[in-house]
Each structure stands twice: as structure tokens, then as C-alpha cells.
Design a protein around this motif. Structure first.
Motif, PDB file in Angstrom:
ATOM      1  N   ASP A  81      46.961  36.191  42.580  1.00  0.00           N
ATOM      2  CA  ASP A  81      46.302  37.530  43.317  1.00  0.00           C
ATOM      3  C   ASP A  81      45.576  36.849  44.400  1.00  0.00           C
ATOM      4  O   ASP A  81      45.002  35.948  44.542  1.00  0.00           O
ATOM      5  CB  ASP A  81      45.023  37.930  42.082  1.00  0.00           C
ATOM      6  N   SER A 111      49.359  47.724  41.068  1.00  0.00           N
ATOM      7  CA  SER A 111      48.624  46.835  41.646  1.00  0.00           C
ATOM      8  C   SER A 111      47.523  47.624  42.544  1.00  0.00           C
ATOM      9  O   SER A 111      47.381  48.858  42.467  1.00  0.00           O
ATOM     10  CB  SER A 111      49.529  46.404  42.914  1.00  0.00           C
ATOM     11  N   THR A 162      44.617  42.949  43.396  1.00  0.00           N
ATOM     12  CA  THR A 162      45.327  42.307  42.127  1.00  0.00           C
ATOM     13  C   THR A 162      46.788  42.740  42.135  1.00  0.00           C
ATOM     14  O   THR A 162      47.101  43.880  42.671  1.00  0.00           O
ATOM     15  CB  THR A 162      44.521  42.833  40.887  1.00  0.00           C
ATOM     16  N   THR A 163      47.510  41.722  41.608  1.00  0.00           N
ATOM     17  CA  THR A 163      49.026  42.233  41.606  1.00  0.00           C
ATOM     18  C   THR A 163      49.479  42.619  40.232  1.00  0.00           C
ATOM     19  O   THR A 163      48.995  42.256  39.375  1.00  0.00           O
ATOM     20  CB  THR A 163      49.907  40.966  41.958  1.00  0.00           C
ATOM     21  N   ASN A 164      50.463  43.446  40.129  1.00  0.00           N
ATOM     22  CA  ASN A 164      50.952  43.778  38.760  1.00  0.00           C
ATOM     23  C   ASN A 164      51.903  42.903  38.140  1.00  0.00           C
ATOM     24  O   ASN A 164      52.383  43.074  37.091  1.00  0.00           O
ATOM     25  CB  ASN A 164      51.534  45.332  38.996  1.00  0.00           C
ATOM     26  N   ARG A 223      50.275  40.427  33.294  1.00  0.00           N
ATOM     27  CA  ARG A 223      49.067  39.838  33.863  1.00  0.00           C
ATOM     28  C   ARG A 223      48.944  38.661  32.875  1.00  0.00           C
ATOM     29  O   ARG A 223      48.589  37.409  33.101  1.00  0.00           O
ATOM     30  CB  ARG A 223      48.029  40.498  34.244  1.00  0.00           C
TER      31      ARG A 223
END
Length: 375
Positions: free
Chosen positions: A276, A154, A281-283, A255
Motif C-alpha cells: 500500500d 482500491s 490502499t490497493t486491491n 489483501r
């Protein structure tokens, strides 16, 4: 969740077995070096799991009896447990209703005169908005510890999560994006904290085991303080090195799956999906959704429909303050209404590298059916 493991990991473990060095050794050192480079931080210290990494982080930060540590209740119970291990008091705070992570304002509401540290959690891989937290904590001389256990891969404002904290910790449990079977990591820019963590993880012995093995006649062992036994093995580190090499691909695939879920389910009334945040941004360690009152059934009803279809969904993040172990704990002046709502309304859908189109469609069709929509 299913970890993505293959022939490369098998060969890496076989090479370690052939070397005869199974405990903490050269592979651990190499894994630490590669991980610190990836996370853009000066020092990385491998441990037996994420909880022991968090325990060590609190110890090296000087947190102990008489200290308060603000932690989100919306987190795995290990976050609060580590505070209790060092004799400090966890003080629970609330979270943002959209991201499920702490904010500067939710932390401020839980501060006490004895607050010495704050633990922020990248919930399900969603990065914390760290800058407002740092500004608040620097004014009060409070240590910022980032529990990034779920968040490898992330990003926060274009950089890896964890780089802005005084110390960050990571988990490599099989439920996470990068796994070593079990294992954890502590990262920090402070050389003194890293050195002490390395010592503490090995009973605080003056000569590391790898150095004793290499020496012709080992020097007498001296234990400089009461330490712990929370070392990573070379077997685990060998797997971790392989996993680091494919991390970008793992995150990209997760994603992609999350985007498919959102595209396929966004037309259903009464569902809100994790996404997000505007600052990062997220993993997608977890793909969670909130079941709102406008949906055809509640969270428990949707979980039951998915289970009947043979789909393994799970309730969302727990509220630690509701657990018997912490029912008597304090929340300062903070209300935990958002935490309780998200605990009662969220669930996690399957997401892992090997989830194919057939599996994705099964999940989405089952959610549509629960909403009363035909295929």
C-alpha cells in the motif's frame, strides 16, 4: 489468477436467458447505477471491454489528431493503443520506482506544447497519487483520464479511485478483481460526456434498442454521428451485479493473501514487494515483487524455478515503448530508466480467492528454495 464465480452468477445468467433480453437492456442499466454508486461518481457507462471504454473516454474528451497524450510506458499496451485509435500521439513517461505508477514529476518531464490529456494508470491496482497530477494538469488545462482498469476496490485518500479524474475507465476481464467475462465501464461527473458515450457505444442511434423494443411502433432510426459498437450485454451485466455484491469480500481475501506472502517471504534478501502507498490502499489485483541484485538468481531464474515446480508466475508489467508497434514513439524529455528496470526485474505471484494454504505454502517454499533457503 482465477475468477471467483459460483452458483449466484449461474442463476443470474439463467434469469437473463429466460427473460429473452440478451443484449444491452435493464441489467446493464442496473449495473451502471450500482457501479456509479460504489465509485461515488455521477455517471457510469458500460462498454464491451476496458479498451473500448478508454477509446470512448478520449473521444468524449475531444482528443484527436494533432494532440499529444502523456501515458506511462509501464502499462498494458491497450493504454497507448487507445490514444492511437483517435489519431493522437502517445508520449511515454516514467513511473515511481516504489509504486510503479506515474507522478506529477514524471508527467511533467514528458509534457509537450501539444499535450491535451494525461492518462494515469493504477498499475496492478496500486492507486495513483492523483492530487499532484491534477494540480499540474489544471495549470496547463490538460484533461486527466484515469485508467483504473485493474483497480476496482482500491482507494485513494479514503475514497474509491477514479473519483478525482475528469473521466475514469475500468476493465472486467477475468484477470481482474471483478469480472463479467469481458466488459468495461466509463465513469465521469460530466453529464454531457456520459450522454455522448452512451450514444457512441451504440452507433450513435437516436433511440436506444431497449426503447425500440418497448415501443408499439418504433420511430425511424437516426444516426447522429459516426459511432461504434461496444455495448455490454445483459448477460455480462447480470454477472457484474453479483460480483459487485461480493467485491468487499474479494478484496479482503486478496489483501489477506498478500499479507501472507509478505510475512512468509520478507526475510529473504534481494526481494521487494508491492505494498500500500502512504496515500491509499490497493486491491492487490497483482502481487508483484522486484528481484534485486542481492537475490540468489535473477528474475528469469526465479520464474524458471517456479515453473519447474508447476507454479504459474508471470513477468511484471510490460514496457510499451519497447514493443515493435511503439518503438518509434516519443518520450518528450522523459527518461524511462525506472520503467525499464521494473519491466526487467518484476514478476507476479499467483493471487486469487481460492488460493488455499497448501497452494500458498507451495509458492513460498519454491521462492525460498530459489533463494537457497531450506523449508
Amino acid at each position: 489468477m482465477e475468477p471467483w464465480l459460483g452458483d449466484d452468477e449461474t442463476r443470474a445468467v439463467a434469469d437473463v436467458l429466460a427473460s429473452g433480453i440478451l443484449t444491452q437492456g435493464p441489467k446493464v442499466k442496473a449495473f451502471e447505477a450500482q457501479f456509479s454508486a460504489l465509485q461515488e461518481v455521477r455517471h457510469a457507462v458500460a462498454t464491451s471491454n476496458g479498451t473500448t471504454a478508454l477509446h470512448l473516454a478520449l473521444v468524449v474528451a475531444g482528443i484527436g489528431p494533432g494532440d499529444d497524450v502523456v501515458v506511462p510506458s509501464l502499462a498494458f499496451i491497450a493504454t497507448a493503443n487507445a490514444v492511437t485509435y483517435v489519431g493522437a500521439r502517445p508520449v511515454f513517461c516514467d513511473v515511481d520506482p516504489v509504486t510503479g505508477t506515474v507522478t506529477g514529476s514524471t508527467i511533467r518531464a514528458a509534457l509537450t506544447l501539444d499535450t491535451r490529456a494525461v492518462i494515469v494508470v493504477d498499475q496492478g491496482g496500486v492507486p495513483v497519487d492523483l492530487e499532484p497530477v491534477r494540480e499540474l494538469c489544471e495549470r496547463h488545462e490538460i484533461t486527466v483520464i484515469e485508467d483504473a482498469g485493474c483497480a476496482v476496490g482500491s482507494q485513494y485518500k479514503g475514497r474509491p479511485v477514479g473519483t478525482g479524474a475528469d473521466v475514469a475507465v475500468w476493465s472486467f476481464h477475468p484477470d481482474n478483481v471483478l469480472t463479467t467475462g469481458e466488459g468495461g465501464m466509463l465513469t465521469t461527473h460530466r453529464a454531457d460526456w456520459a450522454a455522448r458515450a452512451r450514444s457512441l457505444r451504440s452507433h450513435s442511434v437516436n433511440v436506444p434498442a431497449a426503447d425500440r423494443r418497448r415501443s408499439r411502433m418504433a420511430a425511424p432510426e437516426v444516426y447522429v454521428e459516426v459511432g461504434f459498437d461496444c455495448q455490454m450485454t445483459d448477460l455480462q451485466a447480470a454477472i457484474g451485479i453479483v460480483q459487485l455484491g461480493r467485491l468487499r469480500e474479494i478484496v479482503a481475501r486478496r489483501r489477506e493473501i498478500a499479507a501472507r506472502y509478505e510475512a512468509g517471504l520478507s526475510g529473504l534478501a534481494g526481494l521487494r514487494f508491492v505494498a500500500d502507498p502512504p496515500y491509499g490502499t490497493t486491491n492487490f489485483q497483482s502481487f508483484w515483487l522486484e528481484v534485486l541484485p542481492g537475490f540468489a538468481t535473477d528474475r528469469e531464474g526465479l520464474l524458471a524455478r517456479l515453473a519447474d515446480a508447476g507454479i504459474s508466475a508471470r513477468r511484471g508489467a510490460m514496457a510499451a515503448h519497447r514493443q515493435p508497434a511503439y518503438r518509434w514513439r516519443d518520450t518528450g524529455n522523459a527518461g524511462l530508466q525506472t520503467t525499464e528496470r521494473l519491466t526487467d526485474r518484476t514478476l507476479v505471484l499467483p493471487i486469487f480467492h481460492g488460493l488455499d494454504n497448501v497452494g500458498l505454502n507451495r509458492v513460498m517454499n519454491s521462492v525460498r528454495a530459489a533463494a537457497g533457503v531450506r523449508r
